[in-house]
Design a protein around this motif. Sequence first.
Motif, PDB file in Angstrom:
ATOM      1  N   ALA A 184       1.225  -1.003  -0.108  1.00  0.00           N
ATOM      2  CA  ALA A 184       0.170  -0.421   0.077  1.00  0.00           C
ATOM      3  C   ALA A 184       1.377   1.436  -0.094  1.00  0.00           C
ATOM      4  CB  ALA A 184      -1.076  -0.159   1.775  1.00  0.00           C
ATOM      5  N   ALA A 185       1.968   1.515   0.688  1.00  0.00           N
ATOM      6  CA  ALA A 185       3.066   2.277   0.837  1.00  0.00           C
ATOM      7  C   ALA A 185       3.908   2.445  -0.504  1.00  0.00           C
ATOM      8  CB  ALA A 185       3.632   1.898   1.883  1.00  0.00           C
ATOM      9  N   GLY A 186       3.467   1.838  -1.762  1.00  0.00           N
ATOM     10  CA  GLY A 186       4.983   1.423  -2.687  1.00  0.00           C
ATOM     11  C   GLY A 186       6.112   1.251  -2.621  1.00  0.00           C
ATOM     12  N   GLY A 187       6.069   0.710  -1.750  1.00  0.00           N
ATOM     13  CA  GLY A 187       7.615  -0.070  -1.736  1.00  0.00           C
ATOM     14  C   GLY A 187       8.236   1.163  -0.455  1.00  0.00           C
ATOM     15  N   HIS A 188       9.778   1.471  -1.858  1.00  0.00           N
ATOM     16  CA  HIS A 188      10.657   2.442  -1.324  1.00  0.00           C
ATOM     17  C   HIS A 188      10.393   3.749  -1.512  1.00  0.00           C
ATOM     18  CE1 HIS A 188      13.002  -0.784   0.516  1.00  0.00           C
ATOM     19  NE2 HIS A 188      13.158  -1.487   0.109  1.00  0.00           N
ATOM     20  N   ARG A 189       8.554   4.310  -1.965  1.00  0.00           N
ATOM     21  CA  ARG A 189       8.304   5.101  -2.101  1.00  0.00           C
ATOM     22  C   ARG A 189       7.676   6.192  -1.233  1.00  0.00           C
ATOM     23  NH1 ARG A 189       6.866   6.394  -8.190  1.00  0.00           N
ATOM     24  NH2 ARG A 189       8.462   5.422  -9.781  1.00  0.00           N
ATOM     25  N   ARG A 190       8.000   6.192   0.403  1.00  0.00           N
ATOM     26  CA  ARG A 190       8.034   6.304   1.729  1.00  0.00           C
ATOM     27  C   ARG A 190       6.997   7.678   1.553  1.00  0.00           C
ATOM     28  NH1 ARG A 190       6.822   1.539   3.470  1.00  0.00           N
ATOM     29  NH2 ARG A 190       7.294  -0.405   2.726  1.00  0.00           N
ATOM     30  N   TYR A 191       8.180   8.353   1.189  1.00  0.00           N
ATOM     31  CA  TYR A 191       7.484  10.009   1.012  1.00  0.00           C
ATOM     32  C   TYR A 191       6.612  10.079   0.828  1.00  0.00           C
ATOM     33  CZ  TYR A 191      12.343   9.382   2.896  1.00  0.00           C
ATOM     34  OH  TYR A 191      13.642   9.754   3.416  1.00  0.00           O
ATOM     35  N   THR A 192       5.419  10.174   0.418  1.00  0.00           N
ATOM     36  CA  THR A 192       4.427  10.182   0.257  1.00  0.00           C
ATOM     37  C   THR A 192       3.015   9.566   1.161  1.00  0.00           C
ATOM     38  OG1 THR A 192       2.493   9.887  -2.340  1.00  0.00           O
ATOM     39  CG2 THR A 192       4.099   7.921  -1.406  1.00  0.00           C
ATOM     40  N   ASP A 193       1.725  10.485   0.930  1.00  0.00           N
ATOM     41  CA  ASP A 193       0.483   9.941   1.985  1.00  0.00           C
ATOM     42  C   ASP A 193      -0.102   9.074   0.969  1.00  0.00           C
ATOM     43  OD1 ASP A 193       1.212  11.683   3.587  1.00  0.00           O
ATOM     44  OD2 ASP A 193       0.193  13.252   2.801  1.00  0.00           O
ATOM     45  N   ARG A 194      -0.056   8.535   0.008  1.00  0.00           N
ATOM     46  CA  ARG A 194      -0.976   7.899  -0.628  1.00  0.00           C
ATOM     47  C   ARG A 194      -0.875   6.773  -0.756  1.00  0.00           C
ATOM     48  NH1 ARG A 194       0.118   7.285  -7.877  1.00  0.00           N
ATOM     49  NH2 ARG A 194       1.680   6.748  -6.715  1.00  0.00           N
ATOM     50  N   GLN A 195      -2.104   5.877  -0.655  1.00  0.00           N
ATOM     51  CA  GLN A 195      -2.446   4.340  -0.039  1.00  0.00           C
ATOM     52  C   GLN A 195      -2.792   3.877  -1.949  1.00  0.00           C
ATOM     53  OE1 GLN A 195      -1.115   2.595   3.064  1.00  0.00           O
ATOM     54  NE2 GLN A 195      -0.539   4.847   3.132  1.00  0.00           N
ATOM     55  N   LEU A 196      -1.956   3.119  -1.898  1.00  0.00           N
ATOM     56  CA  LEU A 196      -2.025   1.632  -3.456  1.00  0.00           C
ATOM     57  C   LEU A 196      -3.328   1.027  -2.964  1.00  0.00           C
ATOM     58  CD1 LEU A 196       1.230   1.496  -4.720  1.00  0.00           C
ATOM     59  CD2 LEU A 196      -0.519   3.555  -5.402  1.00  0.00           C
ATOM     60  N   PRO A 197      -4.856   0.590  -3.943  1.00  0.00           N
ATOM     61  CA  PRO A 197      -5.688  -0.278  -3.438  1.00  0.00           C
ATOM     62  C   PRO A 197      -4.618  -1.612  -3.243  1.00  0.00           C
ATOM     63  CG  PRO A 197      -5.433   0.711  -5.402  1.00  0.00           C
ATOM     64  CD  PRO A 197      -4.909   1.256  -5.156  1.00  0.00           C
ATOM     65  N   ALA A 198      -4.943  -2.327  -2.389  1.00  0.00           N
ATOM     66  CA  ALA A 198      -4.538  -3.783  -1.599  1.00  0.00           C
ATOM     67  C   ALA A 198      -4.679  -4.502  -2.899  1.00  0.00           C
ATOM     68  CB  ALA A 198      -6.154  -4.137  -0.884  1.00  0.00           C
ATOM     69  N   HIS A 199      -5.058  -4.390  -4.037  1.00  0.00           N
ATOM     70  CA  HIS A 199      -5.272  -5.710  -5.566  1.00  0.00           C
ATOM     71  C   HIS A 199      -3.865  -5.418  -6.336  1.00  0.00           C
ATOM     72  CE1 HIS A 199      -5.427  -2.555  -8.251  1.00  0.00           C
ATOM     73  NE2 HIS A 199      -6.847  -1.940  -7.846  1.00  0.00           N
ATOM     74  N   PHE A 200      -2.896  -4.150  -5.954  1.00  0.00           N
ATOM     75  CA  PHE A 200      -0.983  -4.062  -5.656  1.00  0.00           C
ATOM     76  C   PHE A 200      -0.853  -4.584  -5.614  1.00  0.00           C
ATOM     77  CE2 PHE A 200      -2.727  -0.253  -8.199  1.00  0.00           C
ATOM     78  CZ  PHE A 200      -3.138  -0.138  -9.067  1.00  0.00           C
ATOM     79  N   ASN A 201      -1.279  -5.384  -4.335  1.00  0.00           N
ATOM     80  CA  ASN A 201      -0.254  -6.238  -3.427  1.00  0.00           C
ATOM     81  C   ASN A 201      -0.323  -7.729  -3.420  1.00  0.00           C
ATOM     82  OD1 ASN A 201       1.621  -6.491  -1.691  1.00  0.00           O
ATOM     83  ND2 ASN A 201       0.071  -7.016   0.510  1.00  0.00           N
ATOM     84  N   ARG A 202      -0.331  -8.065  -4.794  1.00  0.00           N
ATOM     85  CA  ARG A 202      -0.240 -10.351  -5.675  1.00  0.00           C
ATOM     86  C   ARG A 202       0.453  -9.822  -6.845  1.00  0.00           C
ATOM     87  NH1 ARG A 202      -6.633  -9.395  -6.662  1.00  0.00           N
ATOM     88  NH2 ARG A 202      -6.181  -9.045  -9.208  1.00  0.00           N
ATOM     89  N   GLU A 203       0.748 -10.642  -6.866  1.00  0.00           N
ATOM     90  CA  GLU A 203       1.941 -10.776  -8.352  1.00  0.00           C
ATOM     91  C   GLU A 203       1.061 -10.711  -9.392  1.00  0.00           C
ATOM     92  OE1 GLU A 203       5.013 -14.162  -9.946  1.00  0.00           O
ATOM     93  OE2 GLU A 203       5.079 -13.957  -7.922  1.00  0.00           O
ATOM     94  N   THR A 204       1.201 -10.137 -10.563  1.00  0.00           N
ATOM     95  CA  THR A 204       0.673 -10.328 -11.722  1.00  0.00           C
ATOM     96  C   THR A 204       0.492 -12.079 -12.092  1.00  0.00           C
ATOM     97  OG1 THR A 204       2.098  -9.374 -13.045  1.00  0.00           O
ATOM     98  CG2 THR A 204       1.045  -7.757 -12.006  1.00  0.00           C
ATOM     99  N   VAL A 205      -0.943 -12.558 -12.731  1.00  0.00           N
ATOM    100  CA  VAL A 205      -1.117 -13.445 -13.360  1.00  0.00           C
ATOM    101  C   VAL A 205      -1.452 -12.888 -14.347  1.00  0.00           C
ATOM    102  CG1 VAL A 205      -1.527 -15.828 -13.227  1.00  0.00           C
ATOM    103  CG2 VAL A 205      -0.209 -14.667 -11.845  1.00  0.00           C
ATOM    104  N   THR A 206      -3.326 -12.699 -14.202  1.00  0.00           N
ATOM    105  CA  THR A 206      -4.046 -12.454 -15.150  1.00  0.00           C
ATOM    106  C   THR A 206      -4.239 -11.246 -15.782  1.00  0.00           C
ATOM    107  OG1 THR A 206      -5.825 -11.284 -13.733  1.00  0.00           O
ATOM    108  CG2 THR A 206      -5.695 -13.106 -13.790  1.00  0.00           C
ATOM    109  N   LEU A 207      -4.727 -10.926 -17.211  1.00  0.00           N
ATOM    110  CA  LEU A 207      -4.495 -10.330 -17.746  1.00  0.00           C
ATOM    111  C   LEU A 207      -4.575  -8.819 -16.891  1.00  0.00           C
ATOM    112  CD1 LEU A 207      -4.730  -8.589 -20.190  1.00  0.00           C
ATOM    113  CD2 LEU A 207      -6.678  -9.299 -21.602  1.00  0.00           C
ATOM    114  N   GLU A 208      -6.239  -9.136 -16.070  1.00  0.00           N
ATOM    115  CA  GLU A 208      -6.240  -7.986 -15.776  1.00  0.00           C
ATOM    116  C   GLU A 208      -5.188  -7.523 -14.879  1.00  0.00           C
ATOM    117  OE1 GLU A 208      -9.319  -7.995 -11.679  1.00  0.00           O
ATOM    118  OE2 GLU A 208     -10.458  -7.860 -13.655  1.00  0.00           O
TER     119      GLU A 208
END
Length: 544
Positions: free
Chosen positions: A213-237
């Motif tokens: 959610a923090a974008g890994g080492h991009r921690r100098y921001t208040d933005r929170q990423l959606p939970a679906h990015f916190n998984r490995e890419t497998v599908t077209l979506e």
Amino acid sequence: MTHHMRTHLPELRVAAQRIGRRRFLTVAGAAAALAFTTHLPAVGVASAAEQDARKITKDPFTLGVASGDPLPSSVLLWTRLAPAPYEADGGLPAERVEVEWEVAYDEGFAFVVQRGTATAHPEFAHSVHVEVTGLLSDRLYYYRFRAGTWISPVGRTRTAPGDFGFGTELSFAAVACQAYFDGYYTAYRHLAGEDVDLVVHLGDYIYEYPVDAAGGHRRYTDRQLPAHFNRETVTLEDYRMRYALYKTDPDLQAAHAAHPFVVTWDDHETENNYAGSVPENDVPPAEFLLRRAAAYRAYWENQPLRAPQQPAGADMRLYRRLRFGDLAQFDILDTRQYRSNQAYGDGWQTPGPESEDPARTMTGAEQERWLLDGWKDSGAVWNVVPQQVTFAQRRNAPGPDFKLSMDAWDGYPASRKRILDGAQAAGVKNLMVLSGDAHDAYAFDLKADFDDPASRTIGTEIATTSLTSGRDGVDRPGNWAALTQANPHLRFYNGRRGYTVITLGLFDARISFKTVTGVTTPTGTLSTAGSFVTQRDSPGLQPA
């Protein structure tokens, strides 16, 4: 969802269920899904119902604009409509949208030279690929898109020099390996301001690994990423949304808007260290081919690529040739899709009969013939080969007990020898191989016999460092002394992040390795870590 889309978008969303890390898929299911990807509307052909672009209520140009693969009278323009880029559908219904485009001599569009409309198909994630023709050679143009009341950012592009005649100079930047979670795209911010004719991207545009959610080492921001990015890419979506994450970065957008890109992939656009149809992990072959089809399709949707590069199922013809007058020929390779599986289980291994098998190939037979035949007909002063992995021999230690990377060309020495022998047979005098992947900057002399430092130098290799992958890095990595001692043809080695600027002239080529002080904070400063020159018809790198 329309009836049309119910019959055309099930291939990756409902064909499989995740079981732990993997998603099980039968061979029959994979075959059906792959068949789907070969029955798509041709670009420009109406399919789904049309949406009135005036009904788009949020800015659809959140992913920016891009151009690529310049020809003397043509350039490819790209954008993708996504008013909600972090949602699976990009915030648009499954309906096609008509998008207007303009090309002008000036940034204010007072002198428009071409305009038209293109269709953003939902089947292609509402991406737009416009092949603009009838342009003048070797000149700057500005372009933009419009959807309803929304106007895109302005992009700048340049056509290639004419097919015949010598241009005096071609300047380009080489970039690679931009793991979002490893830091900020500070280098791209600097690159956007460089005076170069184009940018060559050598792979790992995205990474398949989870992003928290923090974008890994991009921690100098208040933005929170959606939970679906916190998984490995497998599908077209998954892959589509991962590209959306990367392309919302303002520095990446600035670099694309400033320069045309020439792109090729490496492994992470699909899966780490895959080889042809062989995945990194032990999954059924049909399941991996389905994943590869998804990855290839999302890659084309999100890159400034022409129609011949549009994939068919799990196959995509990415290798291609571009000419810049008589000054340079670029033969862009794909060293992932056709290669033999890595020898000895991959990694750094002691070379032996398995890796040295003459039948092993990095490019596949067809691509190898295409490359060698293209050199015979070249006639260019500089023959440049953008590709993915380290080409020169790179021993990890001095002395007889060394190991080599089985994922690089060291794991395919017979294939490398055929390439070098073919260059010499074709009379190529100024061979320059470009590579990425290693997350470090290298400059190599290419030798007729790497085991004999006194053998003839027959070309150069410029390996650009990563944009972010590996985080900040250091000037001299821990293995600097071992590598420089073990490889006397290694002329430069630096472990900072950045990019490389190469200027090809009539009489020499100049190379500048540019690095930033860091990427884990957004304030890195740029400097030149090393500069080299190689003379025309006298290969070998010398400090500039």
